[in-house]
Design a protein around this motif. Structure first.
Motif, short mmCIF file in Angstrom:
data_model
loop_
_atom_site.label_atom_id
_atom_site.label_comp_id
_atom_site.label_asym_id
_atom_site.label_seq_id
_atom_site.Cartn_x
_atom_site.Cartn_y
_atom_site.Cartn_z
N LYS A 2 0.83 -1.19 0.00
CA LYS A 2 0.00 0.00 0.00
C LYS A 2 0.87 1.26 0.00
O LYS A 2 0.56 2.23 -0.70
N THR A 3 1.97 1.25 0.75
CA THR A 3 2.87 2.39 0.78
C THR A 3 3.52 2.61 -0.58
O THR A 3 3.64 3.74 -1.05
N LYS A 6 1.01 4.19 -2.85
CA LYS A 6 0.82 5.60 -2.52
C LYS A 6 1.96 6.45 -3.07
O LYS A 6 1.74 7.56 -3.55
N THR A 10 1.59 9.38 -5.78
CA THR A 10 2.14 10.71 -5.53
C THR A 10 3.07 11.12 -6.67
O THR A 10 3.05 12.27 -7.11
N SER A 40 7.60 12.39 1.06
CA SER A 40 7.05 11.55 2.11
C SER A 40 7.96 11.53 3.34
O SER A 40 7.48 11.62 4.48
N ARG A 103 -3.53 14.13 -4.22
CA ARG A 103 -3.24 12.94 -3.41
C ARG A 103 -4.49 12.47 -2.69
O ARG A 103 -4.76 11.27 -2.64
N PHE A 107 -5.98 8.86 -3.36
CA PHE A 107 -6.03 7.93 -2.23
C PHE A 107 -7.46 7.52 -1.91
O PHE A 107 -7.71 6.41 -1.46
N LEU A 110 -8.32 4.78 -4.17
CA LEU A 110 -7.66 3.57 -3.68
C LEU A 110 -8.49 2.93 -2.57
O LEU A 110 -8.67 1.72 -2.55
#
Length: 119
Positions: A2-3, A6, A10, A40, A103, A107, A110
């Motif tokens: 998931k990170t 993301k 981004t 991040s 974002r 997100f 998502l």
């Protein structure tokens, strides 16, 4: 996973905003991914310190000073990443606001996809 997704979203937002906004340049997709990682990391480590040290200004401006902190984070990323350039403070301010909007929209898509898969 998931990170990583993301960070890729981004990076996509960074590329799209660099094509839309004058004064923002990104030399390639790999640079956009590096910019996403750096932003991040700066949001994770530097932003809480900036918020803590500028808390009186944030309280007096009713939270509007957080926009300035976001612009400073973008300018720091500009200094740290070769191939990513921001022409000035107000460009960084507009870029940070639009990046936050992009974002959050990406997100939320998502999260909606995750809900529809589980149900």
């Amino acid at each position: 996973m998931k990170t990583f997704l993301k960070i890729l979203l981004t990076a996509l937002a960074v590329v799209v905003l660099a094509t839309i906004l004058p004064g923002i340049t990104v030399t390639g997709y790999v640079t956009a991914i590096i910019v996403a990682v750096v932003i991040s990391l700066l949001n994770m480590f530097v932003r809480p310190l900036l918020i803590f040290f500028t808390l009186p200004a944030t309280i007096v401006t009713l939270g509007l000073f957080l926009f300035v902190i976001n612009a400073v984070i973008i300018l720091l990323a500009d200094r740290l990443v070769d191939g990513f350039a921001v022409s000035g403070f107000f460009t960084a301010l507009l870029f940070s606001v639009l990046l936050s909007i992009f974002r959050s929209a990406l997100f939320s898509l998502l999260k909606e996809n995750k809900k529809s898969i589980n149900n």
